[in-house]
Design a protein around this motif. Structure first.
Motif, PDB file in Angstrom:
ATOM      1  N   GLY A 552       0.838  -1.250  -0.056  1.00  0.00           N
ATOM      2  CA  GLY A 552      -0.092  -0.143   0.136  1.00  0.00           C
ATOM      3  C   GLY A 552       0.988   1.448   0.049  1.00  0.00           C
ATOM      4  O   GLY A 552       0.351   2.472  -0.244  1.00  0.00           O
ATOM      5  N   LEU A 571       0.573  -5.365   5.734  1.00  0.00           N
ATOM      6  CA  LEU A 571      -0.069  -3.973   5.206  1.00  0.00           C
ATOM      7  C   LEU A 571       0.949  -2.763   5.859  1.00  0.00           C
ATOM      8  O   LEU A 571       1.514  -2.923   6.957  1.00  0.00           O
ATOM      9  CB  LEU A 571      -1.363  -3.628   6.105  1.00  0.00           C
ATOM     10  CG  LEU A 571      -2.502  -4.649   5.592  1.00  0.00           C
ATOM     11  CD1 LEU A 571      -3.606  -4.405   6.371  1.00  0.00           C
ATOM     12  CD2 LEU A 571      -2.743  -4.554   4.076  1.00  0.00           C
ATOM     13  N   ILE A 575      -1.561   2.434   6.194  1.00  0.00           N
ATOM     14  CA  ILE A 575      -2.876   2.303   5.875  1.00  0.00           C
ATOM     15  C   ILE A 575      -3.623   1.806   7.209  1.00  0.00           C
ATOM     16  O   ILE A 575      -4.867   2.062   7.436  1.00  0.00           O
ATOM     17  CB  ILE A 575      -2.701   1.041   4.832  1.00  0.00           C
ATOM     18  CG1 ILE A 575      -2.287   1.550   3.599  1.00  0.00           C
ATOM     19  CG2 ILE A 575      -4.132   0.310   4.787  1.00  0.00           C
ATOM     20  CD1 ILE A 575      -2.185   0.552   2.373  1.00  0.00           C
ATOM     21  N   LEU A 576      -2.836   1.198   8.020  1.00  0.00           N
ATOM     22  CA  LEU A 576      -3.307   0.636   9.379  1.00  0.00           C
ATOM     23  C   LEU A 576      -3.911   1.651  10.269  1.00  0.00           C
ATOM     24  O   LEU A 576      -5.023   1.547  10.706  1.00  0.00           O
ATOM     25  CB  LEU A 576      -2.329  -0.218  10.168  1.00  0.00           C
ATOM     26  CG  LEU A 576      -2.934  -0.705  11.628  1.00  0.00           C
ATOM     27  CD1 LEU A 576      -4.013  -2.039  11.147  1.00  0.00           C
ATOM     28  CD2 LEU A 576      -1.706  -1.277  12.354  1.00  0.00           C
ATOM     29  N   ALA A 579      -6.925   3.367   8.310  1.00  0.00           N
ATOM     30  CA  ALA A 579      -8.041   2.269   8.667  1.00  0.00           C
ATOM     31  C   ALA A 579      -8.859   2.323  10.116  1.00  0.00           C
ATOM     32  O   ALA A 579      -9.968   2.419  10.385  1.00  0.00           O
ATOM     33  CB  ALA A 579      -7.652   0.940   8.795  1.00  0.00           C
ATOM     34  N   THR A 589      -9.577  -1.381   3.596  1.00  0.00           N
ATOM     35  CA  THR A 589      -8.553  -2.113   4.180  1.00  0.00           C
ATOM     36  C   THR A 589      -8.917  -3.479   4.480  1.00  0.00           C
ATOM     37  O   THR A 589      -8.501  -4.362   3.880  1.00  0.00           O
ATOM     38  CB  THR A 589      -7.934  -1.472   5.310  1.00  0.00           C
ATOM     39  OG1 THR A 589      -7.559  -0.156   5.156  1.00  0.00           O
ATOM     40  CG2 THR A 589      -6.668  -2.417   5.516  1.00  0.00           C
ATOM     41  N   LEU A 620      -9.533  -6.128  11.576  1.00  0.00           N
ATOM     42  CA  LEU A 620      -9.481  -6.295  10.130  1.00  0.00           C
ATOM     43  C   LEU A 620      -9.306  -7.550   9.698  1.00  0.00           C
ATOM     44  O   LEU A 620      -9.272  -8.112   8.665  1.00  0.00           O
ATOM     45  CB  LEU A 620      -8.221  -5.347   9.836  1.00  0.00           C
ATOM     46  CG  LEU A 620      -8.378  -3.874   9.641  1.00  0.00           C
ATOM     47  CD1 LEU A 620      -7.044  -3.432   9.492  1.00  0.00           C
ATOM     48  CD2 LEU A 620      -9.565  -3.408   8.234  1.00  0.00           C
TER      49      LEU A 620
END
Length: 650
Positions: A552, A571, A575-576, A579, A589, A620
């Motif tokens: 990502g 990931l 991005i984490l 999210a 995600t 997730l």
């Protein structure tokens, strides 16, 4: 009085020999060479003037011009002879790269004042005989203040020796011996001629002294770029080391000629080189000609020049920087052609911008690597991005030193499983040590596509350490439970002999290829060449799996991920975080996680640093949790103990 003037004749012959021999040497636009030229000229002038003076004394005539001419040569001798002491001091300062600015009061008082006093005394002596005089027969007689000249000469030699001993660690032993021999020979000549005025030996001793200095001068071919007749990189680095050791403030303007290769293709190599000569000639003189700044130009690399400015006047330095930038915009006339160059320039100050020569080289290389993207001719090295790139290059130097000194350390970071909260697999991470013994974390400081020999060696170093640890943990069991993940750079996986190298390490450490997974960033996977792709597929046949890290953060290529033996995707941390902050980003995600699960690829959450990020990763559906919050990197023995404690204590 009958003078023994043969010593003067010998001195003149020696000096003429040195002058003729020096014609075979290239004229070097260097501080030390200019200082020596001044010293040579002073001694030669003193020798010729004394010989003319003694000739007139031994051949008196009654003509009206006789006494004025005798006084003229005598005055020139005194000024030149004292000037040799003054130039001797300048030569010592040039060896140490100490520049004199007579506009500054301290420099004027310590260096220039003595010679000014000597000149003033000679001028007064023309009207009032305070230093020397001549009788009706033309014979020389000392005046009451002649001792002043000996005091001034002693001051210059004494001050020169004081500087020599103060900065002796910056001089070569040969240079120190030559300078000290100069003092011994000159003092010997002064003493002999003082007590025996008819023995004219001072100039011979001075001539012998500067001949020794000439012999000790560095070969100009080592310090000069022959094609451009400009000081080269070696001269730049030698002077730089002296300046940083003495903590002498200075500024350097670097000038890059970015389209020199294109010019060579367009107008030919010889014509492009002539344009570079014009630029070099301009840079050699622009500082002194335009702003009265003491500056010396160097060829730092093939298309980069460096102009060192010995001044703390920031206004004039910046004015010179803008002048050079403006000139780069203008065409360079050559062979009835107007040739435009594309270039940049930037200013680096010591000690505010760097502390050591190595730090300067790293910073300059970092700026040059990114300079083609700059729109402005003048580049600000303090802008965002340059410091980060410099830091990466600093880490490369740090890695080299740590590997050479065998002080690098491989640690293992636990990778926790969502299902079992423990995992026998760990990230193998390399920690280097700085000059003070502090451990330096390399994570996040190695770029995806940069290739250096040091980074290649680091990859293999970590791989070998991981194999060695796993062989011990698994105790020779090919199906042992312990595993490791080793990061690899694009340069390493692109080597034609990668498999041979890794097999050699595996064989020597008695490990198995299946025990270690290779971790590649998303950018590395997306931009790899055919050689790297072939290597990874062959490693897959050896049951070595691939982990795609920081997914990502770059340009994803699902086709390549599916074509390679990829078993896990991590990931990217950004991005984490997003999210956890945005419901929409969470859905996106989550879709990515489900996508990889559908094709039987595990998903990991990297760089978890807080409880919130951990909870987001669990929601997730990430299979593995990685980060300092979950478990910090630890030594190999500590990692096994960590696993054992988990099962014993729960």
């Amino acid at each position: 009085m009958h003078y023994i003037f043969y010593f003067d004749i010998c001195a003149i012959c020696i000096l003429l020999t040195v002058a003729v021999v020096s014609l075979s040497r290239k004229l070097v636009p260097a501080y030390r060479q200019r200082a020596y030229a001044m010293l040579f000229l002073a001694v030669f002038t003193a020798s010729v003037a004394e010989r003319c003076e003694t000739y007139l004394q031994m051949k008196p005539v009654s003509a009206a011009w006789y006494h004025p001419l005798e006084m003229f040569f005598g005055s020139v001798y005194f000024v030149a002879h004292l000037g040799s002491g003054f130039c001797y001091l300048i030569y010592i300062l040039s060896v140490l790269d100490i520049y004199v600015d007579i506009r500054k009061v301290p420099d004027f008082l310590t260096v220039m004042l003595g010679h000014v006093i000597g000149v003033v005394l000679v001028i007064i002596n023309i009207f009032v005989p305070i230093l020397f005089s001549y009788d009706q027969n033309g014979q020389y007689h000392r005046g009451p203040l002649i001792v002043m000249y000996y005091i001034l000469a002693a001051y210059y030699m004494g001050y020169g020796c004081l500087i020599l001993f103060k900065y002796k660690r910056f001089m070569r032993n040969r240079t120190k011996m030559v300078i000290l021999s100069y003092v011994v020979l000159v003092i010997t000549g002064v003493i002999v001629q003082f007590f025996f005025p008819n023995v004219l030996i001072e100039n011979l001793m001075s001539a012998l002294s500067i001949t020794l200095v000439y012999i000790s001068l560095q070969n100009p071919s080592e310090m000069v770029d022959d094609s451009l007749n400009i000081l080269n990189r070696k001269a730049f680095l030698e002077g730089l080391d002296i300046k940083t050791d003495r903590n002498n403030a200075n500024s350097t303007i670097f000038v890059t000629i970015d389209n020199i290769r294109a010019l060579s293709d367009e107008i030919g190599y010889a014509q492009a080189l002539s344009v570079m000569k014009k630029i070099a000639g301009y840079l050699k003189s622009v500082g002194r000609k335009e702003y009265g700044l003491q500056s010396y130009a160097y060829r730092y690399s093939d298309y980069v020049f460096a102009v060192i400015i010995h001044s703390t006047d920031s206004k004039r330095i910046n004015a010179l920087l803008n002048k050079i930038a403006l000139r780069l915009h203008e065409p360079w006339e050559f062979a009835n052609m107007s040739i435009r160059v594309e270039g940049h320039c930037f200013l680096i100050n010591y000690p505010s911008d760097y502390k050591t020569a190595a730090e300067l080289i790293t910073k300059v290389d970092a700026v040059i690597d990114s300079i083609e993207l700059e729109k402005d001719v003048i580049v600000d090295i303090h802008k965002s991005g340059i410091d980060e790139l410099t830091q990466v290059m600093d880490y490369d130097v740090l890695a080299r030193n740590s590997i050479d000194k065998k002080s690098a350390l491989v640690k293992f970071q636990p990778m926790l499983s969502k299902a079992y909260r423990i995992n026998y697999c760990a990230d193998a991470l390399c920690f280097f040590t700085d000059e003070y013994g502090n451990e330096i974390d390399m994570r996040g400081h190695i770029p995806d596509t940069r290739v250096t020999q040091t980074l290649l060696e680091t990859d293999e170093f970590v791989y070998r350490k991981a194999c060695r640890a796993l062989a011990f943990w698994n105790a020779g069991d090919k199906n042992g439970k312990y595993r490791a993940i080793v990061g690899m750079s694009q340069g390493e996986i692109s080597r034609n002999d990668l498999l041979r190298r890794l097999k050699k390490i595996i064989r020597e450490e008695r490990a198995e290829a299946s025990w270690i997974s290779l971790k590649l960033t998303e950018t590395t996977v997306s931009t790899m060449n055919s050689v790297a792709e072939r290597n990874l597929k062959l490693l897959g046949e050896m049951k070595c799996s691939i982990v795609v890290d920081r997914f990502g953060s770059g340009y994803g290529d699902l086709d390549k991920i599916l074509a390679l033996p990829v078993t896990q995707v991590n990931l990217d941390h950004d991005i984490l975080v997003k999210a956890g902050e945005s419901e929409l980003m969470f859905k996106v995600t989550s879709g990515i996680v489900n996508l990889f699960h559908d094709i039987s690829i595990f998903v990991g959450a990297a760089d978890i640093a807080s409880e919130k990020e951990k909870e987001t990763a669990e929601k997730l559906g990430c299979d593995f949790l990685i980060g300092d919050y979950m478990g910090r990197p630890m030594k190999d023995s500590s990692f096994v103990k960590y696993i054992d404690d988990y099962f014993e204590e729960g």
